[in-house]
Design a protein around this motif. Structure first.
Motif: not given
Length: 363
Positions: A72-89
């Motif tokens: 969905r983000v890629k549908e809404l923008t062509a600009a760079p973005f980030g993703v937050n994750m939890r390393a212990n998932q």
């Protein structure tokens, strides 16, 4: 889209084009943090379209939710973005594959990722930026090869440390040779200039972006935030065993007055509710709890209490129940009194920072 989104970065003082702009591929050194249950596709894309770095709050999403949100983000923008994750998932390997295959520019982490995770992401061309709350943590992840760090002082919302930004930031800048982004207490252009003066390459904000018109948090919850002062938050371990700053509202005040036995009982009920809602297998939840205990040196009591957080956050931030949920906040909430769009907010920050710099330098 307002003037900020289309503005020529060269129109602003040259000091406002920093290493962060080049590293993240953005126009302005302003980061919207990856807040769980808040930083969805709409907010992330709105920030990116306005010239800042929007970070998707993937840590609170299932894998399927994260995959859909990235699309969905890629549908809404062509600009760079980030993703937050939890390393212990438990499914972190699969999440990394998703981030890499989708061409996500930045991977951010609330807890330090392992050397192996850092290497895998960097080898794939993903910029790795963990958030830290202590000098020793910054030194450790810098040694492990991360590209930059977000340094959050105790003024910041959610999980945070004990040292204020004004002391922690210069300490970390002097200790590491990688770019440092400042977080905790920022909401305007004056703050951006002060962060640059300390040696940071930009600012990261959570509460300020939560309180925008692009945020999908319910309007009634935003109005609760807007009534609060700089002293209307509390730093507590009673929700999940780890210090976090929360708004004095809803369940927080009742939770602080509840006996330990009743808190544990609530945590157990919430663990069951979260398992049903997320569909996470019990063995995976247990493994994640063990990893959390080891990586953060927690007691089992604190791991059990951690079951509170997802359900209580979801109640307020997703379902609009400010009366029964909890809401992370920075102390800066007391300085915020409006709900601009992300484009309007970033334009305001950049223009104010430009004005301050030109006044100070006489240019």
């Amino acid at each position: 889209m307002t003037e900020a989104a289309d503005a020529d970065p060269g129109a602003f003082h040259p000091a406002l084009h920093t290493t962060a702009c080049d590293l993240f591929g953005v126009r302005y050194p302003v980061v919207q943090t990856g807040m769980g249950y808040v930083s969805g596709p709409e907010l992330t894309a709105a920030t990116a379209n306005a010239g800042g770095l929007g970070i998707l709050g993937g840590g609170s999403m299932t894998y399927e939710e994260l995959a859909a949100a990235v699309r969905r983000v890629k549908e809404l923008t062509a600009a760079p973005f980030g993703v937050n994750m939890r390393a212990n998932q438990p499914d972190i390997d699969r999440r990394i594959e998703l981030v890499v295959s989708a061409g996500v520019r930045v991977a951010s982490f609330a807890l330090a990722p392992s050397r192996d995770l850092i290497r895998r992401l960097k080898d794939a061309g993903v910029v790795v930026v963990p958030s830290i709350g202590a000098k020793r943590h910054a030194e450790k992840v810098a040694e492990w090869g991360v590209d930059a760090v977000i340094v959050q002082g105790s003024e910041g919302g959610g999980h945070t440390g004990q040292v204020p930004t004004s002391l922690l930031l210069p300490q970390v800048v002097d200790a590491v040779d990688i770019p440092v982004v400042a977080a905790g207490g920022y909401h305007d252009g004056r703050g951006l200039v002060s962060a640059l003066a300390h040696g940071a390459v930009g600012i990261a904000m959570g509460t300020r972006f939560l309180l925008t018109s692009d945020s999908t948090v319910a309007d009634n919850v935003k109005q609760v935030y807007l009534t609060k002062t700089v002293t209307d938050s509390v730093l507590t371990t009673e929700v999940d065993g780890i210090p976090q700053r929360l708004l004095k509202a809803g369940a927080v005040e009742r939770l602080l007055d509840t006996s330990a036995v009743r808190r544990y009982a609530r945590a157990a009920r919430n663990a069951v509710a979260f398992q049903r809602l997320s569909g996470t297998p019990w063995p995976d939840m247990i493994r994640e709890g063990v990893a959390m205990r080891r990586s953060n040196d927690l007691r089992w009591r604190q791991v059990v209490m951690a079951a509170n957080a997802p359900m209580l956050y979801r109640a307020a931030l997703v379902h609009g129940r400010s009366d029964i949920g909890i809401m992370a906040t920075g102390q800066v909430v007391g300085l915020i009194d409006d709900l601009p769009s992300c484009a309007e907010l970033i334009e305001r920050i950049m223009r104010q920072a430009d004005s301050v710099l030109r006044r100070l330098t006489g240019t």
